[in-house]
Design a protein around this motif. Structure first.
Motif, PDB file in Angstrom:
ATOM      1  N   TYR A  26      -6.107 -10.616  -1.912  1.00  0.00           N
ATOM      2  CA  TYR A  26      -5.068 -10.554  -0.743  1.00  0.00           C
ATOM      3  C   TYR A  26      -5.414 -12.015  -0.028  1.00  0.00           C
ATOM      4  O   TYR A  26      -6.436 -12.335   0.090  1.00  0.00           O
ATOM      5  N   HIS A  35      -6.458  -3.177  -2.013  1.00  0.00           N
ATOM      6  CA  HIS A  35      -5.069  -3.750  -2.018  1.00  0.00           C
ATOM      7  C   HIS A  35      -4.334  -3.113  -3.298  1.00  0.00           C
ATOM      8  O   HIS A  35      -4.756  -3.095  -4.099  1.00  0.00           O
ATOM      9  N   VAL A  62      -2.373  -2.943   2.379  1.00  0.00           N
ATOM     10  CA  VAL A  62      -3.862  -3.549   2.284  1.00  0.00           C
ATOM     11  C   VAL A  62      -4.442  -2.707   3.315  1.00  0.00           C
ATOM     12  O   VAL A  62      -4.114  -2.780   4.545  1.00  0.00           O
ATOM     13  N   LEU A  92      -6.326 -12.691   7.394  1.00  0.00           N
ATOM     14  CA  LEU A  92      -7.572 -11.839   7.998  1.00  0.00           C
ATOM     15  C   LEU A  92      -7.967 -12.437   8.966  1.00  0.00           C
ATOM     16  O   LEU A  92      -8.386 -13.772   9.016  1.00  0.00           O
ATOM     17  N   VAL A  95     -11.431  -7.057   2.931  1.00  0.00           N
ATOM     18  CA  VAL A  95     -10.372  -6.238   2.169  1.00  0.00           C
ATOM     19  C   VAL A  95     -10.896  -5.039   1.795  1.00  0.00           C
ATOM     20  O   VAL A  95     -11.979  -5.392   0.942  1.00  0.00           O
ATOM     21  N   THR A 101      -8.040  -2.889   5.323  1.00  0.00           N
ATOM     22  CA  THR A 101      -9.027  -3.839   5.704  1.00  0.00           C
ATOM     23  C   THR A 101     -10.102  -2.919   6.513  1.00  0.00           C
ATOM     24  O   THR A 101      -9.911  -1.762   6.732  1.00  0.00           O
TER      25      THR A 101
END
Length: 175
Positions: free
Chosen positions: A3, A17, A84, A8, A14, A86
């Motif tokens: 990603y 994903h 995604v 970010l 991450v 995180t």
């Protein structure tokens, strides 16, 4: 493909994903096989003569248009849809020409639930509903691969996010 790091924060990583489940590509693949097979067969049936090249080009144009609508569009939609997780938020991005996105901080998630039909259970896909505090409302993620695993992962990451909040001594717990 990882990603994009530009989306970010500095201290964010991450965790997972995902694209929608592969089963969303089943019908585009079927249409690809049908259109290529039918187009090839029909092109072979075009009678020989002066117009054969023109007729085959017209047939090719129709086949390409059908492939663009029934195959390329769903595949592009699948490829450009990202979910995604995180270490601090849930990001959802989708769209080919018009991009839509939603970021939900893990601290704002109040409930995570999953739903699977029998067919989805066999394919290990389903729907994940993420309830959030605030005005954004629920975030419904359809055709998610392994929704139960993603639900458990989100819960685990949310617990770690709570652990990362400043403690009484002023230090931060680490992920």
């Amino acid at each position: 493909m990882p990603y994009p790091d530009k989306l970010l924060a500095d201290d964010e990583e991450v965790v997972v994903h995902l694209h929608p489940h592969w089963a969303t590509l089943f019908w585009p693949v079927v249409w690809l096989l049908v259109v290529v097979g039918a187009g090839s067969y029909t092109a072979a049936l075009v009678p020989a003569g002066r117009q054969q090249g023109v007729l085959r080009m017209a047939l090719l144009a129709v086949a390409l248009l059908v492939l663009a609508v029934l195959v390329a569009r769903p595949v592009l939609r699948w490829r450009t849809t990202h979910t995604v997780v995180t270490t601090s938020r849930l990001l959802v991005r989708s769209g080919v020409l018009t991009r839509r996105g939603r970021d939900v901080p893990l601290s704002r998630i109040t409930d995570v639930s999953s739903r699977q039909t029998l067919g989805q259970r066999l394919l290990r896909s389903g729907t994940l509903t993420v309830e959030t505090a605030g005005e954004g409302g629920a975030l419904v993620l359809e055709t998610v691969p392994d929704p139960n695993d993603l639900q458990a992962l989100l819960t685990q990451v949310m617990d770690h996010e709570v652990d990362r909040l400043p403690e009484e001594d002023g230090s931060l717990a680490t992920w």
